[in-house]
Write a protein that holds these residues in place. Structure first.
Motif, short mmCIF file in Angstrom:
data_model
loop_
_atom_site.label_atom_id
_atom_site.label_comp_id
_atom_site.label_asym_id
_atom_site.label_seq_id
_atom_site.Cartn_x
_atom_site.Cartn_y
_atom_site.Cartn_z
N PRO A 116 59.63 40.07 29.60
CA PRO A 116 59.41 39.89 28.16
C PRO A 116 59.66 38.45 27.69
N ARG A 128 50.46 30.87 32.01
CA ARG A 128 50.38 32.14 32.71
C ARG A 128 51.29 32.12 33.93
N ASP A 140 49.84 39.10 35.67
CA ASP A 140 50.66 38.09 35.02
C ASP A 140 51.69 38.77 34.13
N GLN A 141 52.40 37.97 33.35
CA GLN A 141 53.47 38.50 32.50
C GLN A 141 52.94 39.39 31.37
N HIS A 142 51.62 39.37 31.15
CA HIS A 142 50.99 40.23 30.14
C HIS A 142 50.25 41.40 30.79
N ARG A 176 56.70 36.20 28.33
CA ARG A 176 55.53 36.39 27.46
C ARG A 176 55.45 35.31 26.38
N ASP A 177 56.55 34.64 26.13
CA ASP A 177 56.56 33.55 25.15
C ASP A 177 56.16 32.21 25.76
#
Length: 155
Positions: free
Chosen positions: A96, A104, A32-34, A99-100
């Protein structure tokens, strides 16, 4: 005559990859983005797929003002096909910014997952699952309709 045969051979592979109702989805894993891995399993009941930025924006609009964990509570996952996005743009700006998000985003960087599920660009493909098998498929091109469908998919 040769053109007809060529056309036939070009279309046959598309039929082979079409996902049929009742068919079991093959498991896959994406980050995922994290950079956290997620593996598709039998607990997932809704798979949302965006093939392009327009589809991803559609889901973002539908998810506006929704709390964190909204999709997870509905056993839904979202796959964004970002293969066409330049790697530098994805790394420095797009990921990035994701991420906010309150949800998900599973990043399909090589289009190896999204390509399994044919659908239109500019839309969100909704695959309804039960025990890993496809029950129904829908496509949404309007954020309001997608939002309503998500509301009806209460846990």
């Amino acid at each position: 005559m040769k053109f007809r045969w060529l056309l036939l051979f070009a279309v046959v592979p598309l039929w082979a990859h079409a996902l049929e109702i009742g068919e079991r989805l093959a498991p896959w894993t994406l980050l995922d983005q994290h950079d956290q891995p997620f593996t598709l399993d039998d607990r997932t009941t809704t798979l949302l797929v965006a093939r392009d930025m327009d589809g991803a924006k559609l889901l973002k609009q539908a998810m506006a003002d929704q709390p964190k964990g909204y999709l997870e509570a509905r056993h839904a996952v979202f796959v964004a096909d970002i293969q066409r996005m330049p790697a530098l743009i994805a790394k420095m700006f797009a990921v990035p910014a994701m991420r906010d998000y309150s949800y998900r985003v599973l990043l399909d960087r090589e289009s190896r997952v999204a390509s399994r599920y044919p659908g239109a660009e500019g839309a969100v493909l909704w695959l309804q699952l039960k025990d890993g098998r496809l029950l129904a498929r829908h496509e949404y091109t309007q954020a309001a309709e997608l939002r309503e469908a998500l509301e009806q998919a209460r846990p």
